[in-house]
Design a protein around this motif. Structure first.
Motif, PDB file in Angstrom:
ATOM      1  N   SER A 180       5.966  -5.521   5.660  1.00 29.46           N
ATOM      2  CA  SER A 180       6.644  -4.255   5.942  1.00 29.46           C
ATOM      3  C   SER A 180       8.130  -4.439   6.228  1.00 29.46           C
ATOM      4  N   LEU A 181       8.594  -5.671   6.311  1.00 28.34           N
ATOM      5  CA  LEU A 181      10.021  -5.906   6.542  1.00 28.34           C
ATOM      6  C   LEU A 181      10.867  -5.511   5.334  1.00 28.34           C
ATOM      7  N   ARG A 182      10.261  -5.497   4.169  1.00 21.72           N
ATOM      8  CA  ARG A 182      10.972  -5.154   2.933  1.00 21.72           C
ATOM      9  C   ARG A 182      10.498  -3.799   2.417  1.00 21.72           C
ATOM     10  N   PRO A 183      11.361  -3.092   1.715  1.00 18.32           N
ATOM     11  CA  PRO A 183      10.905  -1.841   1.085  1.00 18.32           C
ATOM     12  C   PRO A 183       9.800  -2.161   0.070  1.00 18.32           C
ATOM     13  N   ARG A 184       8.814  -1.290   0.000  1.00 21.32           N
ATOM     14  CA  ARG A 184       7.719  -1.536  -0.922  1.00 21.32           C
ATOM     15  C   ARG A 184       6.975  -0.250  -1.238  1.00 21.32           C
ATOM     16  N   SER A 185       6.142  -0.345  -2.252  1.00 17.77           N
ATOM     17  CA  SER A 185       5.257   0.756  -2.625  1.00 17.77           C
ATOM     18  C   SER A 185       3.838   0.247  -2.504  1.00 17.77           C
ATOM     19  N   ARG A 187      -4.244   1.349   1.279  1.00 19.40           N
ATOM     20  CA  ARG A 187      -3.718   0.097   1.843  1.00 19.40           C
ATOM     21  C   ARG A 187      -2.928   0.369   3.118  1.00 19.40           C
ATOM     22  N   LEU A 188      -2.236   1.495   3.169  1.00 19.67           N
ATOM     23  CA  LEU A 188      -1.486   1.867   4.370  1.00 19.67           C
ATOM     24  C   LEU A 188      -2.413   2.143   5.552  1.00 19.67           C
ATOM     25  N   LEU A 189      -3.654   2.435   5.273  1.00 22.72           N
ATOM     26  CA  LEU A 189      -4.590   2.807   6.331  1.00 22.72           C
ATOM     27  C   LEU A 189      -5.399   1.637   6.885  1.00 22.72           C
ATOM     28  N   ASP A 217       4.228   8.395 -10.922  1.00 18.37           N
ATOM     29  CA  ASP A 217       3.530   7.687 -11.996  1.00 18.37           C
ATOM     30  C   ASP A 217       2.341   6.882 -11.480  1.00 18.37           C
ATOM     31  N   SER A 218       2.546   6.191 -10.371  1.00 21.61           N
ATOM     32  CA  SER A 218       1.484   5.311  -9.854  1.00 21.61           C
ATOM     33  C   SER A 218       0.690   5.939  -8.714  1.00 21.61           C
ATOM     34  N   GLY A 219       1.243   6.952  -8.061  1.00 22.85           N
ATOM     35  CA  GLY A 219       0.602   7.542  -6.895  1.00 22.85           C
ATOM     36  C   GLY A 219       0.816   6.731  -5.628  1.00 22.85           C
ATOM     37  N   TYR A 220       1.638   5.689  -5.706  1.00 22.78           N
ATOM     38  CA  TYR A 220       1.914   4.838  -4.551  1.00 22.78           C
ATOM     39  C   TYR A 220       2.936   5.497  -3.641  1.00 22.78           C
ATOM     40  N   ILE A 221       2.852   5.139  -2.369  1.00 25.04           N
ATOM     41  CA  ILE A 221       3.806   5.626  -1.388  1.00 25.04           C
ATOM     42  C   ILE A 221       4.922   4.591  -1.260  1.00 25.04           C
ATOM     43  N   ARG A 222       6.153   5.047  -1.385  1.00 20.90           N
ATOM     44  CA  ARG A 222       7.306   4.161  -1.205  1.00 20.90           C
ATOM     45  C   ARG A 222       7.756   4.238   0.245  1.00 20.90           C
ATOM     46  N   ARG A 223       7.944   3.059   0.854  1.00 24.55           N
ATOM     47  CA  ARG A 223       8.342   3.005   2.263  1.00 24.55           C
ATOM     48  C   ARG A 223       9.527   2.075   2.434  1.00 24.55           C
ATOM     49  N   PRO A 224      10.452   2.428   3.300  1.00 22.27           N
ATOM     50  CA  PRO A 224      11.571   1.522   3.577  1.00 22.27           C
ATOM     51  C   PRO A 224      11.089   0.350   4.431  1.00 22.27           C
ATOM     52  N   SER A 246      10.961  -2.154   7.600  1.00 24.31           N
ATOM     53  CA  SER A 246      11.120  -1.935   9.035  1.00 24.31           C
ATOM     54  C   SER A 246      10.444  -3.061   9.793  1.00 24.31           C
ATOM     55  N   VAL A 247      11.024  -3.444  10.925  1.00 25.97           N
ATOM     56  CA  VAL A 247      10.428  -4.453  11.791  1.00 25.97           C
ATOM     57  C   VAL A 247       9.372  -3.826  12.711  1.00 25.97           C
ATOM     58  N   LEU A 248       9.371  -2.510  12.849  1.00 25.53           N
ATOM     59  CA  LEU A 248       8.469  -1.825  13.768  1.00 25.53           C
ATOM     60  C   LEU A 248       6.986  -2.143  13.535  1.00 25.53           C
ATOM     61  N   PRO A 249       6.472  -2.104  12.305  1.00 25.47           N
ATOM     62  CA  PRO A 249       5.052  -2.422  12.128  1.00 25.47           C
ATOM     63  C   PRO A 249       4.688  -3.844  12.579  1.00 25.47           C
ATOM     64  N   LEU A 250       5.556  -4.812  12.334  1.00 24.41           N
ATOM     65  CA  LEU A 250       5.278  -6.181  12.762  1.00 24.41           C
ATOM     66  C   LEU A 250       5.218  -6.275  14.287  1.00 24.41           C
ATOM     67  N   VAL A 251       6.206  -5.702  14.952  1.00 23.80           N
ATOM     68  CA  VAL A 251       6.238  -5.729  16.417  1.00 23.80           C
ATOM     69  C   VAL A 251       5.037  -4.969  16.979  1.00 23.80           C
ATOM     70  N   ARG A 252       4.764  -3.797  16.429  1.00 21.83           N
ATOM     71  CA  ARG A 252       3.632  -2.988  16.891  1.00 21.83           C
ATOM     72  C   ARG A 252       2.315  -3.743  16.725  1.00 21.83           C
ATOM     73  N   ASN A 253       2.109  -4.372  15.575  1.00 21.38           N
ATOM     74  CA  ASN A 253       0.875  -5.106  15.325  1.00 21.38           C
ATOM     75  C   ASN A 253       0.671  -6.226  16.348  1.00 21.38           C
ATOM     76  N   ILE A 254       1.727  -6.978  16.615  1.00 23.29           N
ATOM     77  CA  ILE A 254       1.603  -8.111  17.529  1.00 23.29           C
ATOM     78  C   ILE A 254       1.384  -7.629  18.963  1.00 23.29           C
ATOM     79  N   VAL A 255       2.133  -6.624  19.389  1.00 28.71           N
ATOM     80  CA  VAL A 255       1.984  -6.121  20.761  1.00 28.71           C
ATOM     81  C   VAL A 255       0.584  -5.557  20.983  1.00 28.71           C
ATOM     82  N   VAL A 256       0.109  -4.746  20.068  1.00 25.96           N
ATOM     83  CA  VAL A 256      -1.217  -4.149  20.220  1.00 25.96           C
ATOM     84  C   VAL A 256      -2.292  -5.234  20.201  1.00 25.96           C
ATOM     85  N   PHE A 257      -2.164  -6.202  19.294  1.00 32.41           N
ATOM     86  CA  PHE A 257      -3.129  -7.294  19.247  1.00 32.41           C
ATOM     87  C   PHE A 257      -3.140  -8.064  20.569  1.00 32.41           C
ATOM     88  N   LEU A 258      -1.973  -8.419  21.076  1.00 32.43           N
ATOM     89  CA  LEU A 258      -1.908  -9.194  22.318  1.00 32.43           C
ATOM     90  C   LEU A 258      -2.481  -8.429  23.507  1.00 32.43           C
TER      91      LEU A 258
END
Length: 168
Positions: free
Chosen positions: A29-34, A39-41, A92-99, A101-113
């Motif tokens: 999630s640090l890089r923009p992606r589709s 998968r987002l869920l 064309d693909s139905g994919y979601i484009r997202r910028p 962000s460091v937020l998902p990485l930080v959120r994942n680690i904090v919630v896991f810990l």
């Protein structure tokens, strides 16, 4: 140091696999992606199920149920407010484009810990009292509520963007 080693040795291997998955997904999630909606869920589903599992394992205490429900409601409201408001869909693909962000990485680690710490204290059966049970329920409810609210916000934005795209 022996206690830390004992904790790590007695941690089931799937916990480390889950941590690796969460870090990997957070790093992506640090890089923009589709990516497709399903998968987002993945991460919200994992954390929601972790939160609900603690509720189910808590027993029949009305106080612990109330703590879980209140923290879930508060964080669900926050996530609904601050969650994804606008999504960009590749038509064309139905994919979601997202910028990126460091937020998902930080959120994942904090919630896991937080979840891991509660599980360790519970597994060690320390006689700390009801405070650990209350904290565990509050953390679990907050996690489940946040990810439920975030998922609802994402689906609402996705549906609105899909409707706009269909109208064009």
């Amino acid at each position: 140091m022996l206690t830390l080693a004992g904790i790590l040795i007695n941690t089931p291997p799937w916990v480390f696999a889950l941590l690796a998955l969460l870090i990997w997904l957070g790093c992506l999630s640090l890089r923009p992606r589709s990516q497709p909606l399903r998968r987002l869920l993945i991460v919200p589903a994992v954390f929601f199920l972790m939160g609900v599992s603690r509720l189910l394992l808590a027993g029949k205490s009305i106080e612990l149920l109330a703590v879980w429900l209140i923290s879930a409601a508060l964080l669900a409201a926050l996530a609904l407010y601050a969650g994804p408001r606008h999504v960009t869909i590749d038509r064309d693909s139905g994919y979601i484009r997202r910028p990126g962000s460091v937020l998902p990485l930080v959120r994942n680690i904090v919630v896991f810990l937080l979840q891991y710490a509660v599980a360790v204290v519970t597994a060690m059966k320390l006689n700390i009292g009801i405070d650990v049970a209350i904290a565990g329920q509050a953390i679990s409810g907050a996690c489940a509520g946040y990810f439920l609210g975030w998922t609802i916000a994402l689906l609402r934005s996705y549906r609105a963007e899909t409707a706009v795209a269909a109208a064009v």
